[in-house]
Design a protein around this motif. Structure first.
Motif, PDB file in Angstrom:
ATOM      1  N   TRP A 112     -21.243  -2.865   4.248  1.00 20.38           N
ATOM      2  CA  TRP A 112     -20.563  -1.592   4.474  1.00 20.38           C
ATOM      3  C   TRP A 112     -20.172  -1.452   5.940  1.00 20.38           C
ATOM      4  CZ3 TRP A 112     -19.358   1.847   0.713  1.00 20.38           C
ATOM      5  CH2 TRP A 112     -19.982   1.684  -0.536  1.00 20.38           C
ATOM      6  N   ILE A 113     -18.990  -0.873   6.169  1.00 21.87           N
ATOM      7  CA  ILE A 113     -18.547  -0.568   7.525  1.00 21.87           C
ATOM      8  C   ILE A 113     -17.737   0.729   7.480  1.00 21.87           C
ATOM      9  CG2 ILE A 113     -16.428  -1.956   7.382  1.00 21.87           C
ATOM     10  CD1 ILE A 113     -17.044  -2.770  10.369  1.00 21.87           C
ATOM     11  N   SER A 114     -17.879   1.520   8.533  1.00 20.39           N
ATOM     12  CA  SER A 114     -17.138   2.772   8.607  1.00 20.39           C
ATOM     13  C   SER A 114     -15.635   2.491   8.671  1.00 20.39           C
ATOM     14  CB  SER A 114     -17.565   3.561   9.846  1.00 20.39           C
ATOM     15  OG  SER A 114     -16.699   4.658  10.060  1.00 20.39           O
ATOM     16  N   TYR A 115     -14.874   3.310   7.976  1.00 23.20           N
ATOM     17  CA  TYR A 115     -13.414   3.194   7.977  1.00 23.20           C
ATOM     18  C   TYR A 115     -12.867   3.300   9.404  1.00 23.20           C
ATOM     19  CZ  TYR A 115      -8.606   4.086   6.458  1.00 23.20           C
ATOM     20  OH  TYR A 115      -7.259   4.014   6.262  1.00 23.20           O
ATOM     21  N   ASP A 116     -13.579   4.011  10.269  1.00 25.90           N
ATOM     22  CA  ASP A 116     -13.150   4.185  11.662  1.00 25.90           C
ATOM     23  C   ASP A 116     -13.156   2.878  12.444  1.00 25.90           C
ATOM     24  OD1 ASP A 116     -12.865   6.917  11.238  1.00 25.90           O
ATOM     25  OD2 ASP A 116     -14.875   7.372  11.970  1.00 25.90           O
ATOM     26  N   ASN A 117     -13.818   1.841  11.937  1.00 22.89           N
ATOM     27  CA  ASN A 117     -13.920   0.570  12.653  1.00 22.89           C
ATOM     28  C   ASN A 117     -12.817  -0.417  12.291  1.00 22.89           C
ATOM     29  OD1 ASN A 117     -16.174   1.486  13.998  1.00 22.89           O
ATOM     30  ND2 ASN A 117     -17.585   0.664  12.497  1.00 22.89           N
ATOM     31  N   PHE A 118     -11.765   0.054  11.634  1.00 25.85           N
ATOM     32  CA  PHE A 118     -10.621  -0.798  11.315  1.00 25.85           C
ATOM     33  C   PHE A 118      -9.481  -0.521  12.285  1.00 25.85           C
ATOM     34  CE2 PHE A 118     -12.840  -0.825   7.254  1.00 25.85           C
ATOM     35  CZ  PHE A 118     -12.815  -2.179   6.952  1.00 25.85           C
ATOM     36  N   ALA A 119      -8.905  -1.605  12.812  1.00 26.40           N
ATOM     37  CA  ALA A 119      -7.731  -1.482  13.675  1.00 26.40           C
ATOM     38  C   ALA A 119      -6.474  -1.306  12.834  1.00 26.40           C
ATOM     39  CB  ALA A 119      -7.595  -2.716  14.560  1.00 26.40           C
ATOM     40  N   SER A 120      -6.447  -1.949  11.673  1.00 22.21           N
ATOM     41  CA  SER A 120      -5.296  -1.841  10.779  1.00 22.21           C
ATOM     42  C   SER A 120      -5.764  -2.054   9.348  1.00 22.21           C
ATOM     43  CB  SER A 120      -4.216  -2.867  11.134  1.00 22.21           C
ATOM     44  OG  SER A 120      -4.708  -4.186  10.948  1.00 22.21           O
ATOM     45  N   ILE A 121      -4.979  -1.547   8.423  1.00 22.97           N
ATOM     46  CA  ILE A 121      -5.272  -1.709   7.005  1.00 22.97           C
ATOM     47  C   ILE A 121      -4.039  -2.243   6.286  1.00 22.97           C
ATOM     48  CG2 ILE A 121      -7.039   0.082   6.927  1.00 22.97           C
ATOM     49  CD1 ILE A 121      -4.909   1.918   5.676  1.00 22.97           C
ATOM     50  N   ASP A 122      -4.280  -2.913   5.180  1.00 22.38           N
ATOM     51  CA  ASP A 122      -3.191  -3.431   4.361  1.00 22.38           C
ATOM     52  C   ASP A 122      -3.557  -3.193   2.906  1.00 22.38           C
ATOM     53  OD1 ASP A 122      -0.981  -4.755   3.315  1.00 22.38           O
ATOM     54  OD2 ASP A 122      -1.905  -6.732   3.505  1.00 22.38           O
ATOM     55  N   SER A 123      -2.879  -2.265   2.300  1.00 21.43           N
ATOM     56  CA  SER A 123      -3.106  -1.994   0.887  1.00 21.43           C
ATOM     57  C   SER A 123      -2.037  -2.736   0.105  1.00 21.43           C
ATOM     58  CB  SER A 123      -3.009  -0.492   0.617  1.00 21.43           C
ATOM     59  OG  SER A 123      -3.275  -0.244  -0.733  1.00 21.43           O
ATOM     60  N   SER A 124      -2.470  -3.731  -0.640  1.00 18.16           N
ATOM     61  CA  SER A 124      -1.527  -4.518  -1.426  1.00 18.16           C
ATOM     62  C   SER A 124      -2.147  -4.852  -2.769  1.00 18.16           C
ATOM     63  CB  SER A 124      -1.155  -5.799  -0.668  1.00 18.16           C
ATOM     64  OG  SER A 124      -2.314  -6.549  -0.368  1.00 18.16           O
ATOM     65  N   ASP A 125      -1.321  -5.303  -3.673  1.00 17.09           N
ATOM     66  CA  ASP A 125      -1.749  -5.636  -5.032  1.00 17.09           C
ATOM     67  C   ASP A 125      -2.399  -7.015  -5.024  1.00 17.09           C
ATOM     68  OD1 ASP A 125      -2.105  -5.771  -7.742  1.00 17.09           O
ATOM     69  OD2 ASP A 125       0.011  -5.980  -8.229  1.00 17.09           O
ATOM     70  N   ASP A 126      -3.640  -7.082  -4.520  1.00 12.77           N
ATOM     71  CA  ASP A 126      -4.339  -8.350  -4.360  1.00 12.77           C
ATOM     72  C   ASP A 126      -4.549  -9.114  -5.666  1.00 12.77           C
ATOM     73  OD1 ASP A 126      -4.517  -7.709  -1.696  1.00 12.77           O
ATOM     74  OD2 ASP A 126      -6.621  -7.111  -1.790  1.00 12.77           O
ATOM     75  N   ASN A 127      -4.801  -8.381  -6.756  1.00  9.27           N
ATOM     76  CA  ASN A 127      -5.074  -9.055  -8.026  1.00  9.27           C
ATOM     77  C   ASN A 127      -3.831  -9.175  -8.916  1.00  9.27           C
ATOM     78  OD1 ASN A 127      -4.773  -6.436  -8.889  1.00  9.27           O
ATOM     79  ND2 ASN A 127      -6.866  -6.195  -9.627  1.00  9.27           N
ATOM     80  N   HIS A 128      -2.699  -8.773  -8.390  1.00 14.36           N
ATOM     81  CA  HIS A 128      -1.397  -8.925  -9.056  1.00 14.36           C
ATOM     82  C   HIS A 128      -1.350  -8.286 -10.444  1.00 14.36           C
ATOM     83  CE1 HIS A 128      -0.522 -11.571  -5.734  1.00 14.36           C
ATOM     84  NE2 HIS A 128      -1.594 -12.282  -6.023  1.00 14.36           N
ATOM     85  N   ASP A 129      -1.960  -7.096 -10.577  1.00 12.52           N
ATOM     86  CA  ASP A 129      -1.913  -6.395 -11.861  1.00 12.52           C
ATOM     87  C   ASP A 129      -0.811  -5.341 -11.903  1.00 12.52           C
ATOM     88  OD1 ASP A 129      -2.920  -4.389 -10.255  1.00 12.52           O
ATOM     89  OD2 ASP A 129      -4.709  -4.027 -11.476  1.00 12.52           O
ATOM     90  N   GLY A 130       0.004  -5.286 -10.853  1.00 11.55           N
ATOM     91  CA  GLY A 130       1.110  -4.340 -10.818  1.00 11.55           C
ATOM     92  C   GLY A 130       0.728  -2.969 -10.294  1.00 11.55           C
ATOM     93  N   GLU A 131      -0.534  -2.782  -9.894  1.00 14.11           N
ATOM     94  CA  GLU A 131      -0.994  -1.500  -9.384  1.00 14.11           C
ATOM     95  C   GLU A 131      -1.776  -1.707  -8.091  1.00 14.11           C
ATOM     96  OE1 GLU A 131      -3.254   0.746 -12.188  1.00 14.11           O
ATOM     97  OE2 GLU A 131      -1.958   0.201 -13.841  1.00 14.11           O
TER      98      GLU A 131
END
Length: 137
Positions: A112-131
């Motif tokens: 676990w790590i606090s969300y505040d400790n991220f410099a950048s985020i990338d939300s992508s369809d990692d499992n390729h299910d279309g969502e």
């Protein structure tokens, strides 16, 4: 090339909006760290997915992955700025602090790590299910 950058910004912005919306929908807001209490449960917190959608780059510095979603939980591993974490799920603790459970890229290190400790985020369809699904623990 320019189009790719615009798409990346759009995905990042969409992820931030999704997280902010989820926090607001839950009626939670970020608060400063609170002193440890018996309510800070560090046991039984494990991700319920092998890999969720999304990842983040750890911000500069040295940080601890924790055994649970509280700063009072034991340290599991040390991570350094620039490292990538693949997200499995997220949780807001009783203080309203947003935490992410995930695996460090190229390793089996999970924690676990606090969300505040991220410099950048990338939300992508990692499992390729279309969502794009930001899973909650």
């Amino acid at each position: 090339m320019k189009r790719g950058k615009l798409m990346r910004l759009t995905i990042t912005r969409a992820a931030r909006v999704a997280v902010a919306s989820a926090l607001l929908a839950a009626g939670l807001s970020a608060v400063s760290a609170q002193p440890a209490s018996a309510a800070d449960s560090c046991l039984g917190w494990m991700g319920n997915r092998e890999n969720g959608d999304g990842s983040g780059i750890i911000k500069e510095g040295t940080w601890n992955l924790k055994t649970g979603p509280y700063s009072t939980c034991d340290n599991a591993y040390v991570v350094h700025g620039g490292a990538k974490m693949w997200w499995m799920c997220m949780h807001n603790n009783i203080y309203g602090v947003h935490w992410v459970y995930g695996r460090m890229e190229g390793t089996n290190k999970k924690g676990w790590i606090s969300y505040d400790n991220f410099a950048s985020i990338d939300s992508s369809d990692d499992n390729h299910d279309g969502e794009i699904t930001l899973a909650w623990c």
